[in-house]
Every structure is written in C-alpha cells, then in structure tokens.
Write a protein that holds these residues in place. Structure first.
Motif, short mmCIF file in Angstrom:
data_model
loop_
_atom_site.label_atom_id
_atom_site.label_comp_id
_atom_site.label_asym_id
_atom_site.label_seq_id
_atom_site.Cartn_x
_atom_site.Cartn_y
_atom_site.Cartn_z
N GLY A 1 -4.33 -25.43 39.75
CA GLY A 1 -4.27 -26.23 38.52
C GLY A 1 -3.17 -27.71 38.19
N ASP A 2 -3.50 -27.97 37.29
CA ASP A 2 -3.33 -29.12 36.57
C ASP A 2 -1.59 -29.59 37.79
OD1 ASP A 2 -5.31 -29.71 35.34
OD2 ASP A 2 -4.09 -29.46 33.00
N MET A 3 -1.05 -30.69 37.93
CA MET A 3 -0.34 -31.18 39.16
C MET A 3 0.53 -32.36 37.39
SD MET A 3 -1.42 -30.49 42.76
CE MET A 3 -2.67 -30.72 42.41
N HIS A 4 1.69 -31.46 37.15
CA HIS A 4 1.76 -32.39 36.14
C HIS A 4 3.15 -34.11 37.10
CE1 HIS A 4 -0.66 -32.21 32.80
NE2 HIS A 4 0.30 -30.79 33.20
N THR A 5 2.97 -35.08 37.58
CA THR A 5 3.84 -35.75 38.37
C THR A 5 3.65 -36.64 38.55
OG1 THR A 5 4.63 -35.49 40.42
CG2 THR A 5 2.99 -35.12 41.11
N MET A 6 4.56 -38.23 38.17
CA MET A 6 4.02 -39.17 38.24
C MET A 6 3.54 -40.64 39.30
SD MET A 6 7.68 -41.53 37.09
CE MET A 6 8.68 -41.13 38.86
N MET A 7 4.42 -38.61 40.67
CA MET A 7 3.60 -38.92 41.85
C MET A 7 2.43 -38.75 42.93
SD MET A 7 7.59 -38.37 43.55
CE MET A 7 7.80 -37.00 42.38
N ALA A 8 1.22 -40.13 41.99
CA ALA A 8 0.02 -39.43 41.79
C ALA A 8 -0.50 -39.25 43.07
CB ALA A 8 -1.33 -40.89 40.87
N GLY A 9 0.01 -40.38 44.24
CA GLY A 9 -1.17 -40.05 45.57
C GLY A 9 -0.06 -38.68 45.88
N LEU A 10 0.50 -38.08 45.61
CA LEU A 10 1.34 -37.00 46.50
C LEU A 10 1.13 -35.71 45.35
CD1 LEU A 10 5.12 -38.13 46.84
CD2 LEU A 10 2.61 -38.32 48.32
N ALA A 11 0.37 -35.79 44.64
CA ALA A 11 -0.20 -34.76 43.98
C ALA A 11 -1.61 -33.45 44.27
CB ALA A 11 -0.88 -34.90 42.53
N CYS A 12 -1.05 -33.56 45.36
CA CYS A 12 -2.35 -32.39 46.37
C CYS A 12 -1.06 -31.38 46.21
CB CYS A 12 -2.70 -33.54 47.37
SG CYS A 12 -2.73 -35.00 47.51
N GLY A 13 -2.40 -30.53 45.70
CA GLY A 13 -2.13 -28.51 45.92
C GLY A 13 -3.01 -28.07 47.87
#
Length: 397
Positions: free
Chosen positions: A279-291
């Motif tokens: 689902g959505d990964m709400h973090t400002m660390m866009a480069g690490l928003a990997c599931g």
C-alpha cells in the motif's frame, strides 16, 4: 525508533565474493574513466563526535557525485556498462567511458531503450547514462513524486511519467513494458529470472564503499547504512565484510523509515521469508519508500548485517538539520531526507536516554568510530527548506 538484531543462524554462510576488493577495484576503474569523475569527500565531524561522546564520526558525502546530487548513478551506469560489455562479449575492464560513448560502439549496439522505476535519483542516473550513450530512457515514478525530481530526470532527455502507483507497483509496470517492447529493465530490485542487472547495480555502489575505505584514517567500529530495497545496504555491508574479515568487521546497522521498513520486518521475523510492506508508504524519505526487499541484497544482509532500526521521519529531519547547521569547526553537509537518516539515528541513539538499551546492544561507547553515508543532497529543495527553515518534522522526546 524500533530495534531488532539479525538472526545468527545464517551468519557468514552466503557467498559475497561478488562484492570483494577485486570487484570493487574493477568498478572504481570503470567510474574513474568518466571525465566527470571525482572522488566524493569523506567528512570528519570531529566536533559532533566530541559532543556525542564517541571517538569518531565520519560521513561519506555523495551529494557531489557526478554533479547529480546523489550516489545512484554509480549503480545505474555500471549496470548499463556491464550490459553493453556482455552484449559485445567484452570484459567490463576493457570498456571505458570513452569507448562506451564512441560511434564505433554505438553503431555496434544500435538503438536501445533503457527503462526503470524510481522516486528520482536512480532514474536520473539511468537517464543521464542513456543520454551519454545517445540512447533512450523511459522512467516511471510512483505517485507523490516531486516536480523537481521529475524535471531533473526530464532534463536528461528521458521520457518520464508520474504514475498513480506505489514504488513496487511502478517497478512491475516498468518490467511489463520492458517485456512487451524488448526494452532493457535497469532496476536494483531482483526477482526470479532477473538477477544480472540488479547484481551489477549493487556492485556499482562499490565505488562509494571503496573510496570511503581508502579515505578513512582509522577503522570504523560501526557502520550505519540506509535501506530501501536493500541493494545499497547489501553493497556496503558486503564490501566491508570482505575488507575486514570476521571479528574485524564493523558492526553494521540498517536504517529505514518506519513506513517502509521491509528489511527491519524481515530481520525481525527471522522465519526465512521476505516480508513486504504494502500500500501507500507515507514517509518523506522518498528514496527509501520501498516495500519489497531485493533478494540479492537481503542474502548479504542476513549473513553479514548485525542490527536494523525502523525510524520515524523526525529522525531524518534531525539528521538534516544537524548536518546542515554543524557545530563550528565541522564541515557543513547538505543532506536530503533519505541521506540524513543514518546520521539522525546515530544522534538519537547517543543523545536520547530512552535509547540506552539500543546503544548498549549495538555497542556504542566512547571508543566508537562511526561511518555513515549521505546518499543525496537536497534533491527536493522545497521539502529541504521546510525542514531546515520552518521546522517541519521537529525532533521531540
């Protein structure tokens, strides 16, 4: 901040020869052939180390890499170079930048389209490399990607689309398009049947690790490295596990945003399965928003990493502010959201009394020498200034 230790069951059993010194030197030689190559600085934060009560605090600053403000181009360029070398039946050590961009090689290759999914930095590196080769790049970005990162990729002559998908689904879309049209998928996420290019990307990051190894005036006792899918973390962990054998290896801690902590969850479960964040990964660390972990990177981490921490966004913000407004005498580092979280985690562990148990288990003492990697500069300037100037994601107890 949540904390877990990696299981001891698979310690040192997975092969990491592909990340050894010999391979790292070959990768560095490839990158050194680029006319825009310059070694990025290793910053010695003496005053911060003194304030935190440790012996040393070093940050490898990748915001200077190839003028692209992030480390990612190292992996993308080496993977594309390795793909071309294989296609031409050449050893990568014989394929310099000058040869790679020559008309002779271009005529042999014909037209190639490289495709990838990215939040920004990786896609820009792939697009930049394709542009150097006079080839085409297509880039899919997940929903929520910033306009600045979109424009940076577009400026490299790439065809760019911000999708309505999360990162992992954008990867699937790019792969489907690659299969449909015969394009070359350049991604650090790996799966069954797709191993060579992600492995080359991971090796490509070895330039950063080898440079740091050569620049360090003393052996690090602790390395803190951020993870998205775990490709970078695997590269750094594997290199230093090869460079310092067994008991000499620094203690490696993997750092992730709590909204996208697939490595932390996998390590914490210790059941032999990869654990995904969906689902959505709400973090400002866009480069690490990997599931979804990269299985190549994970195999390195499960055998050679020691601890994992899952961090709220304010930990990264704390790192950004501290590095950007240093103690007088220390060098300023402009660090983006994904770049600052390891440094922020170290600062939190050493300054927050509630982190005493984590600090003790990781073994941070007054003799510790810490190495972190700033993997990006201010690649989203609006967000950078909202944190640095306006106090967004304020640190709290």
């Amino acid at each position: 901040m949540q904390f877990t230790a990696f299981s001891q069951e698979k310690k040192n059993i997975n092969n990491i020869d592909f990340l050894n010194m010999e391979h790292a030197k070959k990768v560095l030689q490839f990158h050194e052939s680029f006319p825009m190559y310059q070694q990025t600085p290793l910053t010695d934060l003496k005053k911060l180390a003194e304030k935190l009560g440790i012996k040393g605090f070093y940050v490898k600053d990748e915001s200077y890499r190839f003028g692209l403000n992030a480390f990612k181009v190292l992996g993308g360029s080496f993977a594309i170079g390795s793909y071309i070398a294989k296609k031409l039946d050449m050893d990568i050590s014989k394929l310099s930048y000058e040869k790679m961009v020559s008309d002779k090689i271009r005529n042999k290759l014909g037209d190639i389209t490289f495709i990838t999914a990215t939040d920004g930095n990786h896609g820009r590196g792939v697009a930049w490399t394709a542009k150097q080769l006079k080839q085409k790049a297509i880039v899919y970005m997940p929903k929520g990607s910033t306009q600045e990162r979109f424009e940076n990729i577009k400026s490299e002559n790439a065809e760019v689309t911000i999708t309505d998908l999360n990162y992992d689904d954008a990867v699937r879309l790019a792969n489907d398009e690659a299969k449909k049209h015969g394009w070359v998928m350049v991604q650090d996420t790996s799966w069954e049947g797709y191993q060579d290019i992600p492995k080359w990307i991971i090796q490509g990051y070895g330039t950063m690790a080898l440079e740091a190894y050569k620049q360090l005036p003393e052996k690090p006792t602790h390395i803190f490295i951020q993870a998205g899918v775990g490709a970078l973390a695997g590269a750094v962990t594997g290199f230093f596990a090869n460079a310092y054998k067994e008991s000499e290896k620094p203690i490696v801690t993997i750092v992730e945003p709590e909204a996208a902590d697939c490595i932390f969850r996998t390590a914490n479960a210790a059941d032999g399965r990869l654990h995904f964040v969906e689902g959505d990964m709400h973090t400002m660390m866009a480069g690490l928003a990997c599931g979804e972990p990269c299985n190549i990177g994970w195999k390195v981490l499960e055998s050679y990493a020691d601890f994992a921490v899952s961090c709220p966004d304010y930990i990264s913000a704390k790192g950004m502010r501290t590095l950007g407004a240093p103690i007088p005498g220390d060098t300023r580092i402009i660090s983006g959201e994904s770049g600052a979280v390891p440094s922020g985690a170290v600062m939190e562990m050493l300054s927050n009394p509630e982190c005493e148990e984590i600090r003790r288990k990781i073994g941070l003492t007054d003799d510790s020498v810490v190495l972190c990697f700033n993997t990006e500069g201010a690649t989203d300037k609006d967000n950078y200034y909202s944190i640095a100037w306006d106090g967004k994601e304020a640190s709290y107890r």
